[in-house]
Write a protein that holds these residues in place. Sequence first.
Motif, PDB file in Angstrom:
ATOM      1  N   UNK A  25       0.884  -1.418  -0.284  1.00 39.79           N
ATOM      2  CA  UNK A  25       0.025  -0.196   0.277  1.00 39.79           C
ATOM      3  C   UNK A  25       0.894   1.364  -0.197  1.00 39.79           C
ATOM      4  N   UNK A  26       1.848   1.215  -0.067  1.00 45.18           N
ATOM      5  CA  UNK A  26       2.942   2.027   0.133  1.00 45.18           C
ATOM      6  C   UNK A  26       3.909   2.615  -0.844  1.00 45.18           C
ATOM      7  N   UNK A  27       4.010   3.684  -1.127  1.00 45.84           N
ATOM      8  CA  UNK A  27       5.106   4.032  -1.653  1.00 45.84           C
ATOM      9  C   UNK A  27       7.329   3.270  -1.420  1.00 45.84           C
ATOM     10  N   UNK A  28       7.404   2.636  -1.924  1.00 44.67           N
ATOM     11  CA  UNK A  28       9.047   2.519  -2.115  1.00 44.67           C
ATOM     12  C   UNK A  28       9.574   3.234  -0.707  1.00 44.67           C
ATOM     13  N   UNK A  29       9.315   4.402  -1.175  1.00 37.35           N
ATOM     14  CA  UNK A  29      10.146   5.229  -0.410  1.00 37.35           C
ATOM     15  C   UNK A  29       9.689   5.628   1.239  1.00 37.35           C
ATOM     16  N   UNK A  30       8.419   5.374   1.200  1.00 40.93           N
ATOM     17  CA  UNK A  30       7.560   5.131   1.931  1.00 40.93           C
ATOM     18  C   UNK A  30       7.522   4.415   3.191  1.00 40.93           C
ATOM     19  N   UNK A  31       8.609   2.858   2.222  1.00 44.87           N
ATOM     20  CA  UNK A  31       8.811   1.928   3.359  1.00 44.87           C
ATOM     21  C   UNK A  31      10.020   2.189   4.220  1.00 44.87           C
TER      22      UNK A  31
END
Length: 322
Positions: free
Chosen positions: A130-136
């Motif tokens: 559910x999250x973009x890679x940078x937000x992970x």
Amino acid sequence: MSPSFKLQCHFILIFLMALRGENRYLELREAADHDPFLLFGANLKRELAGEPVYRRALRCLDMLSLPGQFTFTADRPQLHCAAFLIAEPEEFITIHYDLVSIDCQRGDFLKVFDGWILKGEKFPSSQDHPLATTERYIDFCDSGLSRRSIRSSQNVAMIFFRVHEPGNGFTFTIKTDPNLFPCNAISQTPSGRFTLVVPHLRRNCSFSIIYPVVIKISDLTLGHLHGRQLKNPSAGCGGIGDFVELLGGPGLDPSKMMPLADLCYSFHGPAQMKIGCDNTVVRMVSSGKHMNRVTFEYRQLEPYELENPSGNSIQEICLSSV
């Protein structure tokens, strides 16, 4: 890679050794010295009622499969370190920083990744998370102790860290919580049974088995037309918005794997497939209009099954036969 080597070496251990060039991955001190699969055994779970919290030192390259408190203290500059965390498929992982002593200004870092990432391949894939890679990525040097506790979105997570100064380091505690509707998971064991349920949500969910396996789907409910259809991978499920696909490949990211079969309609009764890949994934795609459910069993392929394939096969990528 020979079939016998595939069976003896765990997929993740292979990549861990490749990252550092080590000849042997470090087992847990309490585990048997010669069986790396004990790293994932449920018998290592120690958070039992009345039992003290499990504690041990964290290594620069490590695998953690049980709750407890872990401390890393650098004895020399450690520049390329990672810890892989895995829980039961039906659990979330919470990482709580108890103490952090690193020098961010000097180039130290301490980051949590929501999932696993190896050689640029991620689980869950970008399509399924559910999250973009940078937000992970949660970077301690950016957030400090304002985010003292971090919870994963599935049963796996990673910690990346770099510590230059000997004596510096950090301590964190791992806890697990029930996940009522696990969407993405990696199996701890080479055999088992699992039910993946997606309750009226528009999401894609993958269950990853990092072994060559025989997989048997015993029940599939997709909330629309009944009947069974096992299609050619190139044909796919057309415009059907809810389906299950079987994927296989040598890497970690489901989006980069080869589609082996699509299941487009509900059915009751076994549909079995032998998949001789290093990694096998059962992936459910849901439109959000229906309650979708798939139950399957899996077991690791024996050496003779890899050496003597039968039925249809997909060469170069992996063996697959219905």
